[in-house]
Design a protein around this motif. Structure first.
Motif, PDB file in Angstrom:
ATOM      1  N   TYR A  32      -5.902  -1.664  -1.756  1.00 20.14           N
ATOM      2  CA  TYR A  32      -4.896  -0.500  -1.236  1.00 20.14           C
ATOM      3  C   TYR A  32      -3.336  -1.146  -1.256  1.00 20.14           C
ATOM      4  CZ  TYR A  32      -9.473   1.005   0.517  1.00 20.14           C
ATOM      5  OH  TYR A  32     -10.898   1.421   0.597  1.00 20.14           O
ATOM      6  N   VAL A  33      -3.252  -2.383  -0.970  1.00 20.99           N
ATOM      7  CA  VAL A  33      -1.871  -2.904  -0.783  1.00 20.99           C
ATOM      8  C   VAL A  33      -1.433  -2.699  -2.218  1.00 20.99           C
ATOM      9  CG1 VAL A  33      -0.565  -4.974  -0.513  1.00 20.99           C
ATOM     10  CG2 VAL A  33      -2.285  -4.360   1.122  1.00 20.99           C
ATOM     11  N   ALA A  34      -2.081  -3.253  -3.125  1.00 24.75           N
ATOM     12  CA  ALA A  34      -1.661  -2.989  -4.548  1.00 24.75           C
ATOM     13  C   ALA A  34      -1.513  -1.829  -5.198  1.00 24.75           C
ATOM     14  CB  ALA A  34      -2.880  -3.550  -5.572  1.00 24.75           C
ATOM     15  N   LEU A  35      -2.404  -0.691  -4.804  1.00 30.11           N
ATOM     16  CA  LEU A  35      -2.019   0.772  -5.038  1.00 30.11           C
ATOM     17  C   LEU A  35      -0.749   1.194  -4.360  1.00 30.11           C
ATOM     18  CD1 LEU A  35      -3.256   3.266  -6.388  1.00 30.11           C
ATOM     19  CD2 LEU A  35      -4.320   3.719  -4.353  1.00 30.11           C
ATOM     20  N   LEU A  36      -0.470   0.679  -3.001  1.00 28.21           N
ATOM     21  CA  LEU A  36       0.716   1.060  -2.399  1.00 28.21           C
ATOM     22  C   LEU A  36       1.877   0.572  -3.205  1.00 28.21           C
ATOM     23  CD1 LEU A  36      -0.465   0.933   1.286  1.00 28.21           C
ATOM     24  CD2 LEU A  36       0.227   2.913   0.144  1.00 28.21           C
ATOM     25  N   HIS A  37       2.031  -0.753  -3.555  1.00 29.33           N
ATOM     26  CA  HIS A  37       2.930  -1.317  -4.368  1.00 29.33           C
ATOM     27  C   HIS A  37       3.358  -0.437  -5.700  1.00 29.33           C
ATOM     28  CE1 HIS A  37       4.309  -4.663  -2.097  1.00 29.33           C
ATOM     29  NE2 HIS A  37       3.163  -4.985  -1.597  1.00 29.33           N
ATOM     30  N   SER A  38       2.122  -0.246  -6.320  1.00 25.34           N
ATOM     31  CA  SER A  38       2.351   0.672  -7.605  1.00 25.34           C
ATOM     32  C   SER A  38       2.847   1.993  -7.115  1.00 25.34           C
ATOM     33  CB  SER A  38       0.837   1.098  -8.104  1.00 25.34           C
ATOM     34  OG  SER A  38       0.948   1.658  -9.192  1.00 25.34           O
ATOM     35  N   TYR A  39       2.516   2.637  -6.275  1.00 25.28           N
ATOM     36  CA  TYR A  39       3.191   3.885  -5.760  1.00 25.28           C
ATOM     37  C   TYR A  39       4.898   3.953  -5.595  1.00 25.28           C
ATOM     38  CZ  TYR A  39      -1.120   6.353  -5.227  1.00 25.28           C
ATOM     39  OH  TYR A  39      -2.509   6.790  -5.205  1.00 25.28           O
ATOM     40  N   VAL A  40       5.051   2.754  -5.071  1.00 28.49           N
ATOM     41  CA  VAL A  40       6.476   2.570  -4.714  1.00 28.49           C
ATOM     42  C   VAL A  40       7.119   2.122  -6.018  1.00 28.49           C
ATOM     43  CG1 VAL A  40       8.088   0.912  -3.307  1.00 28.49           C
ATOM     44  CG2 VAL A  40       6.070   1.805  -2.029  1.00 28.49           C
ATOM     45  N   GLY A  41       6.526   1.308  -6.809  1.00 29.51           N
ATOM     46  CA  GLY A  41       7.319   0.910  -7.951  1.00 29.51           C
ATOM     47  C   GLY A  41       7.395   2.157  -8.915  1.00 29.51           C
ATOM     48  N   ASN A  42       6.515   3.076  -9.076  1.00 26.02           N
ATOM     49  CA  ASN A  42       6.734   4.446  -9.704  1.00 26.02           C
ATOM     50  C   ASN A  42       7.870   5.238  -9.133  1.00 26.02           C
ATOM     51  OD1 ASN A  42       4.421   3.759 -11.128  1.00 26.02           O
ATOM     52  ND2 ASN A  42       3.055   4.818 -10.148  1.00 26.02           N
ATOM     53  N   VAL A  43       7.879   5.290  -7.895  1.00 25.34           N
ATOM     54  CA  VAL A  43       9.015   6.011  -7.316  1.00 25.34           C
ATOM     55  C   VAL A  43      10.293   5.418  -7.698  1.00 25.34           C
ATOM     56  CG1 VAL A  43      10.132   6.792  -4.987  1.00 25.34           C
ATOM     57  CG2 VAL A  43       7.704   7.259  -5.395  1.00 25.34           C
ATOM     58  N   CYS A  44      10.413   4.132  -7.408  1.00 31.11           N
ATOM     59  CA  CYS A  44      11.629   3.361  -7.663  1.00 31.11           C
ATOM     60  C   CYS A  44      12.075   3.492  -9.082  1.00 31.11           C
ATOM     61  CB  CYS A  44      11.681   1.769  -7.393  1.00 31.11           C
ATOM     62  SG  CYS A  44      11.415   1.616  -5.471  1.00 31.11           S
ATOM     63  N   ILE A  45      11.280   3.330 -10.118  1.00 31.35           N
ATOM     64  CA  ILE A  45      11.575   3.782 -11.437  1.00 31.35           C
ATOM     65  C   ILE A  45      11.946   4.944 -11.787  1.00 31.35           C
ATOM     66  CG2 ILE A  45      10.426   3.519 -13.724  1.00 31.35           C
ATOM     67  CD1 ILE A  45       9.113   0.863 -13.137  1.00 31.35           C
ATOM     68  N   GLY A  46      11.101   5.939 -11.239  1.00 37.11           N
ATOM     69  CA  GLY A  46      11.502   7.389 -11.428  1.00 37.11           C
ATOM     70  C   GLY A  46      13.163   7.687 -10.869  1.00 37.11           C
ATOM     71  N   ARG A  47      13.339   6.902  -9.958  1.00 33.89           N
ATOM     72  CA  ARG A  47      15.007   7.069  -9.471  1.00 33.89           C
ATOM     73  C   ARG A  47      15.923   5.975 -10.207  1.00 33.89           C
ATOM     74  NH1 ARG A  47      14.097   7.040  -2.824  1.00 33.89           N
ATOM     75  NH2 ARG A  47      13.000   9.491  -2.980  1.00 33.89           N
ATOM     76  N   LYS A  48      15.445   5.390 -11.315  1.00 32.50           N
ATOM     77  CA  LYS A  48      16.207   4.485 -12.002  1.00 32.50           C
ATOM     78  C   LYS A  48      16.560   3.147 -11.313  1.00 32.50           C
ATOM     79  CE  LYS A  48      17.807   8.078 -15.184  1.00 32.50           C
ATOM     80  NZ  LYS A  48      16.540   8.440 -15.687  1.00 32.50           N
ATOM     81  N   GLY A  53      11.783  -1.417  -8.765  1.00 32.50           N
ATOM     82  CA  GLY A  53      10.342  -1.016  -9.234  1.00 32.50           C
ATOM     83  C   GLY A  53       9.551  -1.998  -9.791  1.00 32.50           C
ATOM     84  N   LEU A  54      10.085  -2.833 -10.700  1.00 29.96           N
ATOM     85  CA  LEU A  54       9.620  -3.937 -11.179  1.00 29.96           C
ATOM     86  C   LEU A  54       8.970  -4.824 -10.167  1.00 29.96           C
ATOM     87  CD1 LEU A  54      11.586  -4.622 -14.536  1.00 29.96           C
ATOM     88  CD2 LEU A  54       9.409  -3.800 -14.390  1.00 29.96           C
ATOM     89  N   GLU A  55       9.639  -5.328  -9.280  1.00 24.60           N
ATOM     90  CA  GLU A  55       9.190  -6.175  -8.084  1.00 24.60           C
ATOM     91  C   GLU A  55       7.955  -5.713  -7.696  1.00 24.60           C
ATOM     92  OE1 GLU A  55      12.408  -6.625  -5.273  1.00 24.60           O
ATOM     93  OE2 GLU A  55      13.843  -7.485  -6.645  1.00 24.60           O
ATOM     94  N   HIS A  56       7.875  -4.548  -7.350  1.00 27.37           N
ATOM     95  CA  HIS A  56       6.722  -3.880  -6.832  1.00 27.37           C
ATOM     96  C   HIS A  56       5.496  -3.780  -7.709  1.00 27.37           C
ATOM     97  CE1 HIS A  56       7.876  -2.608  -2.590  1.00 27.37           C
ATOM     98  NE2 HIS A  56       9.072  -2.447  -3.315  1.00 27.37           N
ATOM     99  N   HIS A  57       5.818  -3.541  -8.942  1.00 27.86           N
ATOM    100  CA  HIS A  57       4.728  -3.456  -9.937  1.00 27.86           C
ATOM    101  C   HIS A  57       4.193  -4.994 -10.258  1.00 27.86           C
ATOM    102  CE1 HIS A  57       4.173   0.726 -10.902  1.00 27.86           C
ATOM    103  NE2 HIS A  57       5.584   0.698 -11.254  1.00 27.86           N
ATOM    104  N   HIS A  58       4.909  -5.864 -10.205  1.00 25.42           N
ATOM    105  CA  HIS A  58       4.774  -7.289 -10.080  1.00 25.42           C
ATOM    106  C   HIS A  58       3.523  -7.828  -9.132  1.00 25.42           C
ATOM    107  CE1 HIS A  58       6.635  -8.663 -13.788  1.00 25.42           C
ATOM    108  NE2 HIS A  58       7.775  -8.274 -13.364  1.00 25.42           N
ATOM    109  N   LYS A  59       4.068  -7.219  -7.772  1.00 30.90           N
ATOM    110  CA  LYS A  59       3.096  -7.385  -6.748  1.00 30.90           C
ATOM    111  C   LYS A  59       1.824  -7.068  -6.997  1.00 30.90           C
ATOM    112  CE  LYS A  59       7.137  -7.797  -3.290  1.00 30.90           C
ATOM    113  NZ  LYS A  59       7.598  -7.447  -2.090  1.00 30.90           N
ATOM    114  N   ASP A  60       1.769  -5.675  -7.143  1.00 30.04           N
ATOM    115  CA  ASP A  60       0.360  -4.932  -7.961  1.00 30.04           C
ATOM    116  C   ASP A  60      -0.305  -5.840  -8.608  1.00 30.04           C
ATOM    117  OD1 ASP A  60      -1.301  -3.099  -8.551  1.00 30.04           O
ATOM    118  OD2 ASP A  60      -0.110  -1.905  -9.586  1.00 30.04           O
TER     119      ASP A  60
END
Length: 67
Positions: A32-48, A53-60
């Motif tokens: 669940y923590v991994a999935l949440l980091h993925s969501y946060v990463g997606n939002v951050c990347i969507g906001r440029k 975003g990459l930090e959160h995807h790396h955590k995932d």
């Protein structure tokens, strides 16, 4: 939420749950923590905000590799 275009709400809720899970001693929280980091990463990347975003995807990814 993210898929429905509700990015602000997705970001707020994901960060809220991540903070709560930090203090919980649950054996099965990591997927669940991994999935949440993925969501946060997606939002951050969507906001440029690519760096955050990459930090959160790396955590995932790190969590996924450990599991």
């Amino acid at each position: 939420m993210y898929a429905e275009g509700r990015c602000d709400e997705c970001l707020e809720r994901s960060i809220h749950v991540l903070r709560r899970l930090e203090h919980e001693d649950l054996n099965d929280k990591y997927p669940y923590v991994a999935l949440l980091h993925s969501y946060v990463g997606n939002v951050c990347i969507g906001r440029k905000n690519y760096e955050r975003g990459l930090e959160h995807h790396h955590k995932d990814l790190e969590i996924g590799e450990k599991q």
